[in-house]
Design an enzyme around this catalytic site. Structure first.
Site, PDB file in Angstrom:
ATOM      1  N   PRO A   1     -50.235  57.195  54.775  1.00 47.25           N
ATOM      2  CA  PRO A   1     -50.217  55.969  53.978  1.00 47.25           C
ATOM      3  C   PRO A   1     -51.324  55.882  52.926  1.00 47.25           C
ATOM      4  CG  PRO A   1     -50.936  55.534  56.228  1.00 47.25           C
ATOM      5  CD  PRO A   1     -50.402  56.923  56.199  1.00 47.25           C
ATOM      6  N   ASN A   2     -50.949  55.354  51.803  1.00 44.49           N
ATOM      7  CA  ASN A   2     -51.847  55.064  50.668  1.00 44.49           C
ATOM      8  C   ASN A   2     -52.313  56.303  49.899  1.00 44.49           C
ATOM      9  OD1 ASN A   2     -51.921  52.170  51.068  1.00 44.49           O
ATOM     10  ND2 ASN A   2     -53.084  52.598  52.911  1.00 44.49           N
TER      11      ASN A   2
ATOM     12  N   ARG B   1     -56.712  54.291  43.868  1.00 44.29           N
ATOM     13  CA  ARG B   1     -57.461  53.644  44.950  1.00 44.29           C
ATOM     14  C   ARG B   1     -58.897  54.191  45.036  1.00 44.29           C
ATOM     15  NH1 ARG B   1     -55.981  56.447  50.802  1.00 44.29           N
ATOM     16  NH2 ARG B   1     -57.235  54.711  51.570  1.00 44.29           N
TER      17      ARG B   1
ATOM     18  N   TYR C   1     -62.433  58.614  46.763  1.00 43.97           N
ATOM     19  CA  TYR C   1     -61.381  59.644  46.768  1.00 43.97           C
ATOM     20  C   TYR C   1     -61.267  60.419  45.463  1.00 43.97           C
ATOM     21  CZ  TYR C   1     -60.118  57.117  50.992  1.00 43.97           C
ATOM     22  OH  TYR C   1     -60.157  56.531  52.232  1.00 43.97           O
TER      23      TYR C   1
ATOM     24  N   ASN D   1     -52.657  65.120  56.259  1.00 41.46           N
ATOM     25  CA  ASN D   1     -53.642  64.062  56.141  1.00 41.46           C
ATOM     26  C   ASN D   1     -52.923  62.800  56.610  1.00 41.46           C
ATOM     27  OD1 ASN D   1     -55.467  62.084  55.496  1.00 41.46           O
ATOM     28  ND2 ASN D   1     -55.920  62.845  53.441  1.00 41.46           N
TER      29      ASN D   1
ATOM     30  N   ALA E   1     -54.917  56.603  57.350  1.00 38.63           N
ATOM     31  CA  ALA E   1     -55.399  55.596  58.310  1.00 38.63           C
ATOM     32  C   ALA E   1     -54.805  55.797  59.708  1.00 38.63           C
ATOM     33  CB  ALA E   1     -55.071  54.198  57.796  1.00 38.63           C
TER      34      ALA E   1
ATOM     35  N   GLU F   1     -55.728  69.505  59.796  1.00 36.98           N
ATOM     36  CA  GLU F   1     -55.821  68.155  59.225  1.00 36.98           C
ATOM     37  C   GLU F   1     -56.872  68.143  58.127  1.00 36.98           C
ATOM     38  OE1 GLU F   1     -57.403  64.769  61.122  1.00 36.98           O
ATOM     39  OE2 GLU F   1     -59.152  65.824  61.855  1.00 36.98           O
TER      40      GLU F   1
ATOM     41  N   HIS G   1     -59.113  65.565  55.451  1.00 38.96           N
ATOM     42  CA  HIS G   1     -59.543  64.246  54.979  1.00 38.96           C
ATOM     43  C   HIS G   1     -60.362  64.449  53.721  1.00 38.96           C
ATOM     44  CE1 HIS G   1     -57.882  62.216  58.350  1.00 38.96           C
ATOM     45  NE2 HIS G   1     -58.430  63.128  59.139  1.00 38.96           N
TER      46      HIS G   1
ATOM     47  N   ARG H   1     -68.577  57.508  57.387  1.00 37.21           N
ATOM     48  CA  ARG H   1     -68.129  56.203  56.891  1.00 37.21           C
ATOM     49  C   ARG H   1     -68.179  55.160  58.012  1.00 37.21           C
ATOM     50  NH1 ARG H   1     -62.711  56.999  53.606  1.00 37.21           N
ATOM     51  NH2 ARG H   1     -63.197  54.822  53.087  1.00 37.21           N
TER      52      ARG H   1
HETATM   53  C1  DQA Z   1     -58.563  59.593  54.580  1.00 36.79           C
HETATM   54  C2  DQA Z   1     -59.605  58.872  55.432  1.00 36.79           C
HETATM   55  C3  DQA Z   1     -58.968  57.727  56.207  1.00 36.79           C
HETATM   56  O1  DQA Z   1     -59.946  57.071  56.999  1.00 36.79           O
HETATM   57  C4  DQA Z   1     -58.365  56.712  55.255  1.00 36.79           C
HETATM   58  O2  DQA Z   1     -57.718  55.689  55.974  1.00 36.79           O
HETATM   59  C5  DQA Z   1     -57.466  57.338  54.254  1.00 36.79           C
HETATM   60  C6  DQA Z   1     -57.819  58.627  53.666  1.00 36.79           C
HETATM   61  C7  DQA Z   1     -59.201  60.699  53.707  1.00 36.79           C
HETATM   62  O3  DQA Z   1     -58.446  61.540  53.214  1.00 36.79           O
HETATM   63  O4  DQA Z   1     -60.412  60.698  53.490  1.00 36.79           O
HETATM   64  O5  DQA Z   1     -56.479  56.748  53.847  1.00 36.79           O
HETATM   65  O6  DQA Z   1     -57.641  60.245  55.443  1.00 36.79           O
END
Ligand code: DQA
Length: 158
Positions: free
Chosen positions: A9-10, A17, A22, A73, A76, A97, A99, A106
């Site tokens: 998501p996102n 964002r 990011y 990835n 959240a 995985e 990130h 964080r």
């Molecule tokens: C993320 C880190 C997660 O905590 C966050 O919710 C994201 C992006 C990252 O790529 O740093 O949406 O996965």
């Protein structure tokens, strides 16, 4: 050889964002770079993004019998989703995985990680370059699996 890249998501909002966390790169740009490197190495690559947990579970399940490795990835959902963790475990494929940010530096809730224990490895905090590193790692894992299979075949009596 086929790698499936699964984005949670996102991540479709990358480039918009929280650029301070990011960066400015869009998801399409990250995928275009990955595609180029995969093609150069003769590897098939597929990309999938969803904001829905169940769709991510479905996609992971689809990888069974179709893909040789997963780069994920879970965004959240990393911090909450037992369903995604179980799906990764179920398909029993090499999974890395990624990130983009360093989740360990964080908020406290981002230190909770449901996904990492069922993944082969994690790449965190390298920005979008982390996807490239994950792909390099996946190539290495694939080569090791192939070499082990070849060694086993060579040992079998004719
Ligand atoms: C993320 C880190 C997660 O905590 C966050 O919710 C994201 C992006 C990252 O790529 O740093 O949406 O996965």
């Amino acid at each position: 050889m086929k790698i499936v890249v699964i984005q949670g998501p996102n991540l479709n909002m990358l480039g918009v964002r929280e650029q301070n966390i990011y960066g400015p790169m869009k998801l399409e740009q990250i995928h275009a770079q990955m595609k180029e490197v995969a093609t150069q190495n003769g590897v098939e690559i597929e990309f999938f993004q969803s904001n829905l947990e169940g769709e991510l579970v479905d996609k992971i399940q689809e990888c069974y019998g179709d893909a040789d490795g997963i780069v994920i990835n879970a965004a959240a959902y990393t911090h909450t989703s037992i369903a995604i963790r179980d799906a990764i475990s179920a398909v029993n494929l090499p999974a890395i995985e990624v990130h983009i940010s360093n989740i360990n530096r964080r908020e406290e809730f981002r230190k909770e990680n449901m996904i990492a224990p069922v993944c082969t490895s994690s790449v965190v905090g390298f920005g979008p370059f982390g996807y490239h590193l994950a792909m390099m790692g996946m190539f290495q894992i694939m080569n090791e699996i192939k070499a082990a299979q070849e060694a086993q075949t060579a040992q079998q009596p004719a």
